[in-house]
Design an enzyme around this catalytic site. Structure first.
Site, PDB file in Angstrom:
ATOM      1  N   ARG A 222      51.105  46.358   5.467  1.00 14.67           N
ATOM      2  CA  ARG A 222      51.843  45.195   5.546  1.00 14.67           C
ATOM      3  C   ARG A 222      52.320  44.981   7.134  1.00 14.67           C
ATOM      4  NH1 ARG A 222      55.829  46.638   0.773  1.00 14.67           N
ATOM      5  NH2 ARG A 222      56.852  44.891   1.144  1.00 14.67           N
TER       6      ARG A 222
ATOM      7  N   LYS B  18      65.526  40.297   4.595  1.00 16.80           N
ATOM      8  CA  LYS B  18      65.281  39.111   4.465  1.00 16.80           C
ATOM      9  C   LYS B  18      66.134  38.640   3.200  1.00 16.80           C
ATOM     10  CE  LYS B  18      60.926  38.620   5.102  1.00 16.80           C
ATOM     11  NZ  LYS B  18      60.116  40.140   5.246  1.00 16.80           N
TER      12      LYS B  18
ATOM     13  N   ARG C  29      63.633  51.596  -1.569  1.00 17.99           N
ATOM     14  CA  ARG C  29      63.506  50.670  -2.318  1.00 17.99           C
ATOM     15  C   ARG C  29      62.638  50.789  -3.227  1.00 17.99           C
ATOM     16  NH1 ARG C  29      62.527  44.476  -0.028  1.00 17.99           N
ATOM     17  NH2 ARG C  29      60.407  45.168   0.044  1.00 17.99           N
TER      18      ARG C  29
ATOM     19  N   ARG D 182      58.146  48.605  -7.160  1.00 15.45           N
ATOM     20  CA  ARG D 182      57.339  47.820  -6.493  1.00 15.45           C
ATOM     21  C   ARG D 182      56.245  48.835  -5.998  1.00 15.45           C
ATOM     22  NH1 ARG D 182      59.450  43.378  -2.495  1.00 15.45           N
ATOM     23  NH2 ARG D 182      57.292  43.286  -1.685  1.00 15.45           N
TER      24      ARG D 182
ATOM     25  N   ARG E 115      54.039  32.949   6.722  1.00 15.84           N
ATOM     26  CA  ARG E 115      53.725  34.210   7.152  1.00 15.84           C
ATOM     27  C   ARG E 115      52.283  34.093   8.080  1.00 15.84           C
ATOM     28  NH1 ARG E 115      56.113  37.413   2.644  1.00 15.84           N
ATOM     29  NH2 ARG E 115      55.779  39.655   3.316  1.00 15.84           N
TER      30      ARG E 115
HETATM   31  P1  AMP Z   1      57.510  40.229  -0.016  1.00 17.11           P
HETATM   32  O1  AMP Z   1      58.433  40.214  -1.169  1.00 17.11           O
HETATM   33  O2  AMP Z   1      58.146  38.976   0.807  1.00 17.11           O
HETATM   34  O3  AMP Z   1      57.687  41.575   0.888  1.00 17.11           O
HETATM   35  O4  AMP Z   1      56.205  39.864  -0.366  1.00 17.11           O
HETATM   36  C1  AMP Z   1      55.106  40.789  -1.102  1.00 17.11           C
HETATM   37  C2  AMP Z   1      53.903  40.271  -1.116  1.00 17.11           C
HETATM   38  O5  AMP Z   1      53.751  39.076  -1.490  1.00 17.11           O
HETATM   39  C3  AMP Z   1      53.279  40.162   0.507  1.00 17.11           C
HETATM   40  O6  AMP Z   1      52.803  41.657   0.728  1.00 17.11           O
HETATM   41  C4  AMP Z   1      52.140  39.302   0.138  1.00 17.11           C
HETATM   42  O7  AMP Z   1      51.204  40.058  -0.481  1.00 17.11           O
HETATM   43  C5  AMP Z   1      52.629  38.390  -0.855  1.00 17.11           C
HETATM   44  N1  AMP Z   1      53.335  37.135  -0.288  1.00 17.11           N
HETATM   45  C6  AMP Z   1      54.489  36.832  -0.065  1.00 17.11           C
HETATM   46  N2  AMP Z   1      54.909  35.630   0.743  1.00 17.11           N
HETATM   47  C7  AMP Z   1      53.579  35.539   1.244  1.00 17.11           C
HETATM   48  C8  AMP Z   1      53.009  34.635   2.114  1.00 17.11           C
HETATM   49  N3  AMP Z   1      53.992  33.514   2.668  1.00 17.11           N
HETATM   50  N4  AMP Z   1      51.785  34.452   2.371  1.00 17.11           N
HETATM   51  C9  AMP Z   1      50.919  35.552   1.928  1.00 17.11           C
HETATM   52  N5  AMP Z   1      51.241  36.065   1.126  1.00 17.11           N
HETATM   53  C10 AMP Z   1      52.517  36.333   0.812  1.00 17.11           C
END
Ligand code: AMP
Length: 369
Positions: free
Chosen positions: A325, A193, A307, A313, A268
């Site tokens: 996740r 994404k 990654r 991370r 989400r």
């Molecule tokens: P990402 O970088 O999109 O993989 O997001 C990393 C982490 O941030 C996720 O595993 C969640 O803990 C938190 N996060 C990101 N976007 C959301 C969202 N829309 N709702 C809830 N938690 C989020």
């Protein structure tokens, strides 16, 4: 969509549509002139592709020459027409001349052409144009051959330019005036994404909002929001809706002048999707498409672990967290597929392959919106 200088243009006419219009002109001229050898006079610069293709379609004896006039500067006719290159008098004397224009809109250049050729000793001269804008043409002179009528929108490609760019495009593109596009880029962790959003944001002049990135930025800077989010992120759990929704709204408000958004990692949950719709509606905005990048779990786990080695991370480095996740996704995020399908806004794209290849797949979806 393509960008030339500061403007965006969307696909308008395919090569096949252009060639059909070229052929129409060639056939009509041939009907009238097959028994003599006319001289085609192309009006430079815009007509060079039209002239080349028309001659290939013209199956009878003919000659070709060019004049050069100029009346455009930027997106609008300036009204000032200059003759920069003339056809030699002795070449056209006593001959039938078919003037080939790429486009006739207001008719200012046409007036100058008529004036130019009225002062020569040609047998007769006719006007042919590939494109014609009936909405703005002043109708002062008869246009003898028209490839196709088009609406009064600025176009580029197939010889036509925007400040000299775009002439080499094989298709014709139209200026994109309504550039407000709001996209949700959707998919499991690791689906690509963020990577794709980076390409799309410059291709479509959009503001990219990644909720994951905003959380990480806040964690790095030790903000209250960061501290709150960290405990959830570290476990691979979702941050509570009320926190995330508020944060997203703030990000949109901060970018009030954006010509559109890519929402990456948001929504989400169904509650987030509903909140987003309500919020956008209050701003007279809407989601145009939700584009899902599809890939299977094993590919995604490998990508995330890779990654994790470079990004640092913690939620990418531990397979148990990654699986958590995915569970969160399956339970809370996957229902959004039905949510957006119900609104006819869900588009699935194969997320496996070369990055550039995947970008093209997504662009094909967006360009059709
Ligand atoms: P990402 O970088 O999109 O993989 O997001 C990393 C982490 O941030 C996720 O595993 C969640 O803990 C938190 N996060 C990101 N976007 C959301 C969202 N829309 N709702 C809830 N938690 C989020």
């Amino acid at each position: 969509m393509i960008k030339l200088h500061d403007k965006y243009f969307k696909p308008y006419l395919s090569q096949a549509q252009i060639q059909a219009a070229v052929k129409k002109v060639a056939t009509e001229v041939a009907k009238d002139y097959k028994d003599e050898t006319p001289i085609f006079v192309g009006v430079l610069n815009g007509s060079f592709m039209f002239v080349a293709d028309l001659l290939k379609e013209y199956e009878h004896p003919c000659e070709v020459s060019f004049v050069k006039l100029s009346s455009y500067s930027g997106l609008t006719s300036t009204g000032i027409v200059e003759t920069l290159l003339d056809v030699p008098e002795d070449v056209i004397e006593g001959r039938s001349v078919i003037i080939l224009e790429d486009i006739i809109d207001t008719g200012r250049t046409l007036k100058e052409l008529i004036h130019l050729f009225s002062n020569t000793n040609v047998k007769e001269f006719k006007i042919a144009t590939l494109f014609h804008k009936p909405e703005v043409y002043n109708g002062e002179y008869k246009i003898d051959y028209i490839g196709m009528d088009i609406p009064n929108k600025f176009i580029v490609g197939y010889g036509l330019d925007y400040n000299e760019l775009g002439r080499n495009l094989k298709e014709v593109y139209q200026l994109n005036i309504n550039t407000m596009i709001n996209l949700v880029i959707f998919g499991k962790p690791g689906a690509g994404k963020g990577t794709q959003a980076e390409f799309l944001k410059s291709a479509y002049n959009l503001k990219h909002i990644s909720t994951g990135d905003v959380f990480r930025y806040n964690i790095k800077n030790g903000t209250e929001l960061g501290t709150l989010a960290k405990s959830f992120i570290d476990k691979g759990e979702l941050v509570p809706d009320e926190v995330t929704i508020k944060m997203l709204q703030d990000e949109v408000e901060k970018n009030a002048d954006a010509s559109g958004f890519i929402f990456d990692g948001f929504p989400r949950t169904t509650a987030q999707a509903e909140a987003l719709d309500t919020f956008l509606e209050s701003k007279d905005m809407k989601i145009d498409a939700t584009i899902a990048l599809e890939a299977n779990d094993e590919v995604l786990i490998q990508r995330l672990l890779e990654r994790g080695k470079v990004s640092g991370r913690s939620d990418d480095q531990d397979e148990a967290k990654i699986r958590n996740r995915f569970d969160e996704y399956n339970e809370k995020t996957a229902p959004l597929i039905t949510y957006y399908e119900g609104k006819d806004k869900f588009y699935s794209v194969n997320g496996i392959g070369e990055i550039a290849e995947i970008t093209e797949r997504i662009k094909t979806v967006i360009d059709k919106l």
